[in-house]
Design a protein around this motif. Structure first.
Motif, PDB file in Angstrom:
ATOM      1  N   THR A 105       0.851  -1.190   0.000  1.00  9.15           N
ATOM      2  CA  THR A 105       0.000   0.000   0.000  1.00  9.15           C
ATOM      3  C   THR A 105       0.887   1.240   0.000  1.00  9.15           C
ATOM      4  OG1 THR A 105      -0.085   0.128   2.407  1.00  9.15           O
ATOM      5  CG2 THR A 105      -1.768  -1.233   1.326  1.00  9.15           C
ATOM      6  N   ILE A 106       0.288   2.371  -0.348  1.00  7.00           N
ATOM      7  CA  ILE A 106       1.042   3.620  -0.380  1.00  7.00           C
ATOM      8  C   ILE A 106       1.591   3.971   0.999  1.00  7.00           C
ATOM      9  CG2 ILE A 106      -0.983   5.089  -0.051  1.00  7.00           C
ATOM     10  CD1 ILE A 106       1.948   5.935  -2.368  1.00  7.00           C
ATOM     11  N   ASP A 107       0.857   3.614   2.061  1.00  5.09           N
ATOM     12  CA  ASP A 107       1.321   3.909   3.420  1.00  5.09           C
ATOM     13  C   ASP A 107       2.541   3.077   3.809  1.00  5.09           C
ATOM     14  OD1 ASP A 107      -0.655   5.815   3.861  1.00  5.09           O
ATOM     15  OD2 ASP A 107      -2.101   4.266   4.414  1.00  5.09           O
ATOM     16  N   GLU A 108       2.737   1.919   3.174  1.00  4.17           N
ATOM     17  CA  GLU A 108       3.891   1.079   3.469  1.00  4.17           C
ATOM     18  C   GLU A 108       5.163   1.564   2.801  1.00  4.17           C
ATOM     19  OE1 GLU A 108       2.498  -3.421   4.079  1.00  4.17           O
ATOM     20  OE2 GLU A 108       1.885  -2.589   2.141  1.00  4.17           O
ATOM     21  N   VAL A 109       5.021   2.356   1.738  1.00  5.92           N
ATOM     22  CA  VAL A 109       6.200   2.775   0.982  1.00  5.92           C
ATOM     23  C   VAL A 109       6.477   4.273   1.014  1.00  5.92           C
ATOM     24  CG1 VAL A 109       6.071   0.811  -0.586  1.00  5.92           C
ATOM     25  CG2 VAL A 109       4.899   2.922  -1.170  1.00  5.92           C
ATOM     26  N   ALA A 110       5.542   5.051   1.580  1.00  6.64           N
ATOM     27  CA  ALA A 110       5.724   6.510   1.573  1.00  6.64           C
ATOM     28  C   ALA A 110       5.402   7.099   2.931  1.00  6.64           C
ATOM     29  CB  ALA A 110       4.820   7.141   0.508  1.00  6.64           C
ATOM     30  N   SER A 111       6.013   8.245   3.189  1.00  2.86           N
ATOM     31  CA  SER A 111       5.717   9.025   4.383  1.00  2.86           C
ATOM     32  C   SER A 111       5.195  10.379   3.943  1.00  2.86           C
ATOM     33  CB  SER A 111       6.973   9.233   5.227  1.00  2.86           C
ATOM     34  OG  SER A 111       7.474   7.998   5.679  1.00  2.86           O
ATOM     35  N   PHE A 112       4.129  10.812   4.561  1.00  2.45           N
ATOM     36  CA  PHE A 112       3.526  12.098   4.205  1.00  2.45           C
ATOM     37  C   PHE A 112       3.647  13.056   5.378  1.00  2.45           C
ATOM     38  CE2 PHE A 112       1.413   8.887   1.624  1.00  2.45           C
ATOM     39  CZ  PHE A 112       1.570   9.423   0.359  1.00  2.45           C
ATOM     40  N   PHE A 113       4.071  14.276   5.100  1.00  2.75           N
ATOM     41  CA  PHE A 113       4.208  15.314   6.122  1.00  2.75           C
ATOM     42  C   PHE A 113       3.285  16.470   5.775  1.00  2.75           C
ATOM     43  CE2 PHE A 113       8.225  13.038   5.829  1.00  2.75           C
ATOM     44  CZ  PHE A 113       8.422  12.706   7.157  1.00  2.75           C
ATOM     45  N   GLU A 114       2.624  17.003   6.794  1.00  4.82           N
ATOM     46  CA  GLU A 114       1.727  18.144   6.567  1.00  4.82           C
ATOM     47  C   GLU A 114       2.362  19.425   7.026  1.00  4.82           C
ATOM     48  OE1 GLU A 114      -2.240  17.541   7.938  1.00  4.82           O
ATOM     49  OE2 GLU A 114      -2.169  15.453   7.336  1.00  4.82           O
TER      50      GLU A 114
END
Length: 71
Positions: A62-71
Motif C-alpha cells: 500500500t502507499i502507506d507502506e512505501v511513503a511518508s507524508f508530512f503536513e
C-alpha cells in the motif's frame, strides 16, 4: 531498445530467457578468443520454460507502506 525487442521476440516464440550483462565485459571476449574490437554487451540464455512452473503470488504494498507524508 534492441535487447528489449529481443526479449519480446523470445517470449512471443514461447521461450524463456535470462539476460546476463557481463562485468567486466572483456573477460568473456578473452575467454572466447574474440578480437579486441568486439565487446559483449549481453548474453541470453534461452530455452523452453517448465510447463508446471507458476509465477509467485506477489501483492503490491500500500502507499502507506512505501511513503511518508508530512503536513
Amino acid at each position: 531498445l534492441a535487447m528489449g525487442l529481443m526479449v519480446n521476440a523470445i517470449r512471443n516464440a514461447g521461450l524463456a530467457s535470462l539476460p546476463y550483462t557481463p562485468a567486466p565485459p572483456t573477460f568473456l571476449r578473452d575467454m572466447l578468443g574474440r578480437p579486441e574490437n568486439e565487446t559483449p554487451m549481453v548474453v541470453f540464455a534461452v530455452g523452453k520454460p517448465d510447463p508446471s512452473w507458476e509465477p509467485p503470488a506477489i501483492t503490491r504494498k500500500t502507499i502507506d507502506e512505501v511513503a511518508s507524508f508530512f503536513e
